[in-house]
Design an enzyme around this catalytic site. Structure first.
Site: not given
Ligand SMILES: NC(=O)C[C@H](N)C(=O)O
Length: 329
Positions: A13, A27, A93-94, A166, A286
């Site tokens: 992103t 986007y 970010t994923d 995240k 556990e």
């Molecule tokens: N905020 C992001 O970057 C999400 C995106 N789907 C990615 O990880 O490339």
């Protein structure tokens, strides 16, 4: 002379573009090339001499082991160049937390490596990528960031790449560690509050220069009424280790226990982690891990446990050694 920072761009992103400034969530990721990203941030010239390289242009959910290896090799090669002082990786970010942890395990350098992303595309109102990238370059250019492992700068915080995850998908304050950030970066200055104690980079026994391929390691999710189809399918597919994202303390449903024991008997390593966001899994709580010869993931979330299991399996298939590695890294 100014420090030289190389920005390796992989997409996400932070390189995204939307149809209008009001599109903060709708986007396309991985659109803007690195040269354009850097040209849009002339403020960087007062922080470092910056050069950009487009390594990939993908959304991070599509990262594969091949991407990890290629990126790791490039970071390692750059870190050995005397004319490079720090490295920044722009990333979706994923799966950013997985790449950051992978690099911290396999790249042997004390030079700062900073992974950065954004939650909104650069075209959006209040886009967060520009400041995150400015922070990443300034941290990568700073001497006091050396030897602290792979770092992540998001939302003015400096996080440990090992610890950070995240934790929310709709706010810019998305990256958290249950153990807290290492510090903050404000207007190009770092303010440190703690340092990582787990083994990383220079102190790691793993080195990307020796790793040619990563073994198959997958994840199964625990839930009520869990069926064992997934466990059995991964076993048939020849997985080398299976991470179980268990409920609560890493608890495992009775029927899944049987399937996992059967897999272990075939030589597959079983890593017991938890699906809850925080906390850690204790050995022999556990489930009788000693008796079943399973490994516990310590405080690593399932996706991070998968990264460490893959890296560890390049060196050993001994479950006791694997457990030592899970405590130390
Ligand atoms: N905020 C992001 O970057 C999400 C995106 N789907 C990615 O990880 O490339």
């Amino acid at each position: 002379a100014q420090p030289h920072v190389v920005v390796l761009a992989t997409g996400g992103t932070i390189a995204g573009a939307g149809a209008s400034a009001a599109n903060s969530a709708t986007y396309a990721a991985a659109k803007v090339p690195v040269d354009k990203l850097l040209a849009g941030l002339p403020e960087l010239s007062s922080v470092a001499k910056v050069s950009g390289e487009q390594v990939f242009q993908i959304a991070s959910e599509s990262f594969t082991n091949e991407h990890l290896l290629k990126l790791g090799q490039r970071v390692s090669a750059l870190s050995k160049q005397p004319d490079v002082d720090g490295i920044v990786i722009t990333h979706g970010t994923d799966t950013l937390e997985e790449t950051a942890y992978f690099l911290s395990l396999v790249v042997h350098t004390t030079k700062p490596i900073v992974v950065v992303g954004s939650m909104r595309p650069g075209t959006a109102l209040s886009a967060d990528g520009a400041l995150n990238l400015y922070d990443a370059v300034s941290v990568a250019a700073s001497k006091d960031a050396a030897g602290k492992g792979v770092l992540v700068t998001m939302n003015d915080e400096i996080q440990s790449g090992r610890d950070v995850s995240k934790t929310i998908n709709i706010k810019t304050e998305a990256f958290k560690s249950q153990w807290g950030p290492l510090g903050m970066v404000v207007e190009g200055k770092n303010y440190w509050f703690r340092a990582p104690v787990k083994r990383h980079t220079m102190n790691s026994e793993f080195n990307i220069d020796d790793i040619k391929a990563l073994p198959a390691v997958d994840i199964v999710y625990g839930y009520s009424n869990m069926n064992t189809t997934g466990i059995e399918a991964y076993g048939k597919a020849g997985v080398k280790a299976l991470v179980h994202a268990g409920t609560g303390n890493g608890s495992v449903a009775a029927q899944a226990v049987d399937s996992l024991k059967a897999l272990r008997a075939q030589g597959v390593q079983i890593v017991r982690s938890a699906r809850v966001p925080d906390g850690f899994v204790l050995r022999n709580a556990e489930q009788p891990d000693d008796k079943y010869d399973w490994v516990v993931a310590h405080d690593l979330r399932p996706q991070k446990a998968r990264i460490l299991a893959m890296v560890a399996l390049t060196k050993t298939n001994d479950s006791k050694e694997l457990q030592r590695i899970f405590w130390e890294y």
